[in-house]
Motif scaffolding. Structure first.
Motif, short mmCIF file in Angstrom:
data_model
loop_
_atom_site.label_atom_id
_atom_site.label_comp_id
_atom_site.label_asym_id
_atom_site.label_seq_id
_atom_site.Cartn_x
_atom_site.Cartn_y
_atom_site.Cartn_z
N LYS A 15 0.83 -1.23 0.00
CA LYS A 15 0.00 0.00 0.00
C LYS A 15 0.85 1.27 0.00
O LYS A 15 0.62 2.18 -0.79
CB LYS A 15 -0.94 0.01 1.24
CG LYS A 15 -1.96 -1.10 1.26
CD LYS A 15 -2.87 -1.01 2.47
CE LYS A 15 -2.15 -1.11 3.80
NZ LYS A 15 -1.41 -2.40 3.98
N SER A 16 1.83 1.32 0.89
CA SER A 16 2.64 2.54 1.01
C SER A 16 3.52 2.74 -0.22
O SER A 16 3.81 3.88 -0.60
CB SER A 16 3.51 2.49 2.27
OG SER A 16 2.69 2.40 3.42
N THR A 17 3.91 1.65 -0.84
CA THR A 17 4.71 1.76 -2.07
C THR A 17 3.88 2.42 -3.16
O THR A 17 4.38 3.31 -3.88
CB THR A 17 5.18 0.36 -2.52
OG1 THR A 17 5.88 -0.27 -1.43
CG2 THR A 17 6.10 0.44 -3.73
N ALA A 28 5.18 8.55 2.95
CA ALA A 28 4.85 7.37 3.73
C ALA A 28 6.09 6.50 3.85
O ALA A 28 6.82 6.33 2.90
CB ALA A 28 3.73 6.59 3.06
N LEU A 29 6.33 5.99 5.01
CA LEU A 29 7.48 5.13 5.21
C LEU A 29 7.17 3.76 4.61
O LEU A 29 6.11 3.22 4.78
CB LEU A 29 7.76 4.96 6.70
CG LEU A 29 8.16 6.23 7.42
CD1 LEU A 29 8.24 5.96 8.92
CD2 LEU A 29 9.50 6.72 6.92
N VAL A 30 8.13 3.26 3.87
CA VAL A 30 8.01 1.89 3.37
C VAL A 30 9.07 1.07 4.08
O VAL A 30 10.23 1.44 4.11
CB VAL A 30 8.22 1.83 1.85
CG1 VAL A 30 8.16 0.40 1.36
CG2 VAL A 30 7.19 2.68 1.15
N VAL A 36 6.21 0.65 11.61
CA VAL A 36 6.94 1.85 11.22
C VAL A 36 6.01 3.01 10.90
O VAL A 36 6.25 4.14 11.30
CB VAL A 36 7.86 1.54 10.02
CG1 VAL A 36 8.52 2.82 9.52
CG2 VAL A 36 8.93 0.54 10.43
N THR A 37 4.95 2.73 10.17
CA THR A 37 4.02 3.81 9.81
C THR A 37 2.84 3.81 10.77
O THR A 37 2.58 2.83 11.45
CB THR A 37 3.52 3.63 8.37
OG1 THR A 37 3.05 2.29 8.21
CG2 THR A 37 4.61 3.89 7.38
N ARG A 38 2.13 4.93 10.84
CA ARG A 38 0.99 4.94 11.76
C ARG A 38 -0.27 5.54 11.14
O ARG A 38 -0.23 6.48 10.38
CB ARG A 38 1.34 5.63 13.07
CG ARG A 38 1.92 7.02 12.90
CD ARG A 38 2.18 7.70 14.24
NE ARG A 38 3.22 7.03 15.03
CZ ARG A 38 3.05 6.58 16.28
NH1 ARG A 38 1.90 6.70 16.88
NH2 ARG A 38 4.04 6.01 16.92
N ILE A 55 -5.26 8.32 0.35
CA ILE A 55 -5.11 7.98 1.76
C ILE A 55 -4.46 6.60 1.86
O ILE A 55 -4.92 5.64 1.23
CB ILE A 55 -6.48 7.95 2.48
CG1 ILE A 55 -7.11 9.34 2.48
CG2 ILE A 55 -6.35 7.41 3.90
CD1 ILE A 55 -8.58 9.33 2.85
N ASP A 56 -3.40 6.54 2.63
CA ASP A 56 -2.70 5.27 2.87
C ASP A 56 -3.13 4.76 4.24
O ASP A 56 -3.05 5.48 5.24
CB ASP A 56 -1.18 5.52 2.84
CG ASP A 56 -0.37 4.26 3.07
OD1 ASP A 56 -0.90 3.15 2.88
OD2 ASP A 56 0.82 4.40 3.44
N THR A 57 -3.62 3.54 4.29
CA THR A 57 -3.95 2.92 5.58
C THR A 57 -2.67 2.40 6.20
O THR A 57 -2.24 1.29 5.91
CB THR A 57 -4.92 1.73 5.41
OG1 THR A 57 -5.77 1.96 4.32
CG2 THR A 57 -5.72 1.51 6.68
#
Ligand code: GDP
Ligand code: MG
Length: 163
Positions: A15-17, A28-30, A36-38, A55-57
Motif C-alpha cells: 500500500k505505502s509503495t 509514507a514510510l516503506v 513503522v508507519t501509523r 489515503i494510505d492505511t
C-alpha cells in the motif's frame, strides 16, 4: 472534479509503495519491518492528468491492546468512509488470505467503488494470485507492480470514469 482514493489491504501488500508512487514524495514510510508507519496518511496524488487525494492505511501493525484484525477493521473503515473509491490491494504472490477476505467484507458492507489491485504482479509467480483475486467478487482485478510502476495504466483507466 476531484476525488479521494483510499488504499486498503492487510499489512505488507504494498500500500505505502503505491502511495509513494502516486504522491511522488516519500511521505509514507516503506519498510519490511512492522510498526513503522501509523494510522492514516494523506497526500496529493497525480496519475497522468488526474489529480486526487490519496489515503494510505498505515499503522496497522502498531502495538495496541487491539488485535491486528480489530485495528485493521477500524482503520480500514475510517479510510473507506473518507473515500470515493478504494484500491483494495492484495499480494498476488501470496494469493487471497483470510485477512484479505475480512477486508473484502468491510468493502462490501460499506458499498464503495472498489478497484481490486493484485500487487507484486511482476513476473509469472503472480499469475495464480491474480486469478484468485477474481474470487473476492469485487470485480476484475488489475495487475499491478507498485514497486516497478507496472499496471498504472489500468489503474488510470478504472479511475477515469470516477474523476
Ligand atoms: P504496506 O504494509 O501494505 O504499506 O506495504 P509496503 O508498501 O510497506 O511494502 C511491503 C513490502 O513489499 C516492501 O518490502 C516493498 O518493497 C514490497 N513491495 C511493494 N510493492 C511491490 C511490488 O510491486 N513487487 C514486489 N516484488 N514487492 C513489492
Ligand atoms: Mg504501509
Amino acid at each position: 472534479m476531484s476525488f479521494t482514493l483510499a488504499i486498503v489491504g492487510r499489512p505488507n501488500v504494498g500500500k505505502s509503495t503505491l502511495f509513494n508512487r502516486l504522491v511522488g514524495k516519500r511521505l509514507a514510510l516503506v519498510d519490511d519491518q512492522p510498526g513503522v508507519t501509523r494510522d492514516l496518511r494523506e497526500g496529493a496524488a497525480r496519475l497522468g492528468d488526474l489529480r486526487f487525494t490519496v489515503i494510505d492505511t498505515a499503522g496497522l501493525e502498531e502495538a495496541t491492546d487491539d488485535t491486528l484484525q480489530g485495528r485493521m477493521r477500524k482503520l480500514t473503515e475510517r479510510a473507506v468512509d473518507m473515500a470515493d473509491v478504494c484500491v483494495f490491494m492484495i499480494d498476488a504472490r501470496v494469493g487471497v488470505t483470510p485477512v484479505d477476505e475480512a477486508v473484502a467484507d468491510i468493502l462490501r458492507k460499506r458499498g464503495r467503488n472498489v478497484i481490486v489491485a493484485a500487487n507484486k504482479s511482476e513476473g509469472r509467480a503472480a499469475d495464480g494470485g491474480v486469478i484468485e483475486a477474481y474470487s473476492l467478487g469485487l470485480g476484475e482485478p488489475i495487475r499491478l507492480s507498485a514497486e516497478h510502476g507496472e499496471g498504472l495504466n489500468d489503474l488510470y483507466a478504472q479511475l477515469l470514469p470516477l474523476s
